[in-house]
Design a protein around this motif. Structure first.
Motif: not given
Length: 100
Positions: A40-47, A67-70
């Protein structure tokens, strides 16, 4: 456009089946995923997720979709966490050499 106001309302079970069939027609699968705090922190860090949305399931699902689309999982051969090579059709035969 069809007027559906006169049609009876579907039961909750019928609605779940309807949604399941619609997802299947679109080639989608519905799975429950457990995310670690670090993910979850990683999703936040990736904006991809706002910090205030970390407990919002819909926001988490949308962020994971982004994230999966990218980062599509389109590899023909993948390596599992046990370093086994797998293909779309199951485990690959042992060749003594790993190819990605």
């Amino acid at each position: 456009m069809t007027d559906v106001a006169h049609l009876p309302r579907l039961s909750s079970a019928a609605e779940r089946v309807r949604l399941y069939r619609e997802r299947r027609r679109r080639g989608l699968s519905c799975v429950k995923v457990q995310l670690r705090r670090s993910e979850v922190d990683g999703l936040i860090a990736c904006k991809l997720l706002e910090p205030t949305e970390r407990e919002d399931r819909r926001a988490l699902a949308a962020a994971l979709h982004r994230y999966l689309d990218a980062n599509p999982i389109a590899a023909r051969h993948m390596v599992t966490r046990n370093d086994e090579r797998v293909t779309r059709h199951g485990r690959a035969r042992e060749t003594g050499q790993q190819q990605l």
